[in-house]
Design a protein around this motif. Structure first.
Motif, PDB file in Angstrom:
ATOM      1  N   VAL A  91       0.845  -1.195   0.000  1.00 57.54           N
ATOM      2  CA  VAL A  91       0.000   0.000   0.000  1.00 57.54           C
ATOM      3  C   VAL A  91       0.885   1.252   0.000  1.00 57.54           C
ATOM      4  CG1 VAL A  91      -1.691   1.334   1.329  1.00 57.54           C
ATOM      5  CG2 VAL A  91      -1.973  -1.136   1.082  1.00 57.54           C
ATOM      6  N   GLU A  92       1.892   1.264   0.851  1.00 54.08           N
ATOM      7  CA  GLU A  92       2.813   2.396   0.890  1.00 54.08           C
ATOM      8  C   GLU A  92       3.534   2.536  -0.453  1.00 54.08           C
ATOM      9  OE1 GLU A  92       5.847   4.112   4.131  1.00 54.08           O
ATOM     10  OE2 GLU A  92       6.433   2.136   3.377  1.00 54.08           O
ATOM     11  N   ALA A  93       3.948   1.423  -1.042  1.00 58.42           N
ATOM     12  CA  ALA A  93       4.615   1.444  -2.341  1.00 58.42           C
ATOM     13  C   ALA A  93       3.695   2.030  -3.414  1.00 58.42           C
ATOM     14  CB  ALA A  93       5.051   0.038  -2.732  1.00 58.42           C
ATOM     15  N   PHE A  94       2.423   1.654  -3.375  1.00 52.28           N
ATOM     16  CA  PHE A  94       1.418   2.161  -4.308  1.00 52.28           C
ATOM     17  C   PHE A  94       1.310   3.684  -4.176  1.00 52.28           C
ATOM     18  CE2 PHE A  94      -3.125   3.157  -5.134  1.00 52.28           C
ATOM     19  CZ  PHE A  94      -3.214   2.753  -6.455  1.00 52.28           C
ATOM     20  N   LEU A  95       1.222   4.168  -2.947  1.00 53.06           N
ATOM     21  CA  LEU A  95       1.109   5.613  -2.721  1.00 53.06           C
ATOM     22  C   LEU A  95       2.377   6.347  -3.158  1.00 53.06           C
ATOM     23  CD1 LEU A  95      -0.731   5.577   0.712  1.00 53.06           C
ATOM     24  CD2 LEU A  95      -1.696   6.122  -1.542  1.00 53.06           C
ATOM     25  N   GLN A  96       3.538   5.745  -2.910  1.00 52.72           N
ATOM     26  CA  GLN A  96       4.797   6.364  -3.350  1.00 52.72           C
ATOM     27  C   GLN A  96       4.866   6.430  -4.869  1.00 52.72           C
ATOM     28  OE1 GLN A  96       7.435   3.738  -1.244  1.00 52.72           O
ATOM     29  NE2 GLN A  96       7.650   5.151   0.487  1.00 52.72           N
ATOM     30  N   ALA A  97       4.392   5.395  -5.533  1.00 50.55           N
ATOM     31  CA  ALA A  97       4.393   5.380  -6.996  1.00 50.55           C
ATOM     32  C   ALA A  97       3.429   6.429  -7.552  1.00 50.55           C
ATOM     33  CB  ALA A  97       4.026   3.989  -7.505  1.00 50.55           C
ATOM     34  N   ILE A  98       2.289   6.616  -6.898  1.00 49.42           N
ATOM     35  CA  ILE A  98       1.346   7.660  -7.325  1.00 49.42           C
ATOM     36  C   ILE A  98       1.983   9.039  -7.141  1.00 49.42           C
ATOM     37  CG2 ILE A  98      -0.821   8.834  -6.708  1.00 49.42           C
ATOM     38  CD1 ILE A  98      -2.033   6.065  -6.270  1.00 49.42           C
ATOM     39  N   GLU A  99       2.640   9.241  -6.004  1.00 45.92           N
ATOM     40  CA  GLU A  99       3.322  10.520  -5.761  1.00 45.92           C
ATOM     41  C   GLU A  99       4.386  10.786  -6.823  1.00 45.92           C
ATOM     42  OE1 GLU A  99       3.179  11.400  -1.002  1.00 45.92           O
ATOM     43  OE2 GLU A  99       4.681   9.974  -1.716  1.00 45.92           O
ATOM     44  N   ALA A 100       5.160   9.768  -7.154  1.00 40.54           N
ATOM     45  CA  ALA A 100       6.214   9.919  -8.168  1.00 40.54           C
ATOM     46  C   ALA A 100       5.608  10.261  -9.522  1.00 40.54           C
ATOM     47  CB  ALA A 100       7.054   8.648  -8.249  1.00 40.54           C
ATOM     48  N   GLN A 101       4.508   9.604  -9.863  1.00 38.44           N
ATOM     49  CA  GLN A 101       3.835   9.861 -11.131  1.00 38.44           C
ATOM     50  C   GLN A 101       3.285  11.298 -11.165  1.00 38.44           C
ATOM     51  OE1 GLN A 101      -0.071   8.032 -12.039  1.00 38.44           O
ATOM     52  NE2 GLN A 101       1.002   7.047 -13.749  1.00 38.44           N
TER      53      GLN A 101
END
Length: 129
Positions: A91-101
């Motif tokens: 879940v944290e990885a998903f949110l970090q990937a959204i932030e990066a995008q």
């Protein structure tokens, strides 16, 4: 792992003011059913129990072996959340990937705006000559 429905609450979404941003609002309203494509329905959707249920389902799906397909469906780069993935916090990885995008999109938009401004400056200079 903190569930998405505890992070992305309707109160938090409303407090950010993001739904008041014209570009965001248009993009999200276009995703609603034709008969519900207006700002009031968008807000009602964010406040609905179904929204929370969908976030709970996404949290559960991210905790399975199929998390890569979820990242792919959102066109997210897993590298942005690699450390979190290694710790098992998808879940944290998903949110970090959204932030990066989002960061990349903002940077690209700023670069395009600067490029357009530079181009119009050059055009103005050419007209002076």
């Amino acid at each position: 792992v903190v569930p998405l429905q505890n992070i992305v609450t309707s109160e938090e979404v409303m407090a950010t003011g993001v739904l008041g941003e014209e570009e965001v609002q248009k993009m999200l309203i276009d995703l609603l059913p034709a008969e519900a494509q207006n700002a009031a329905e968008l807000e009602a959707t964010v406040r609905s129990p179904q929204f929370r249920q969908t976030l709970a389902s996404l949290t559960n799906a991210l905790q399975t072996e199929n998390y890569n397909s979820i990242f792919a469906n959102f066109s997210l780069d897993t590298a942005a959340g690699a450390a979190s993935l290694a710790r098992g916090n998808n879940v944290e990885a998903f949110l970090q990937a959204i932030e990066a995008q989002a960061r990349a999109a903002t940077e690209n938009a700023a670069a395009a705006a600067n490029s357009d401004a530079s181009g119009s400056d050059a055009t103005a200079e050419e007209k002076k000559e």
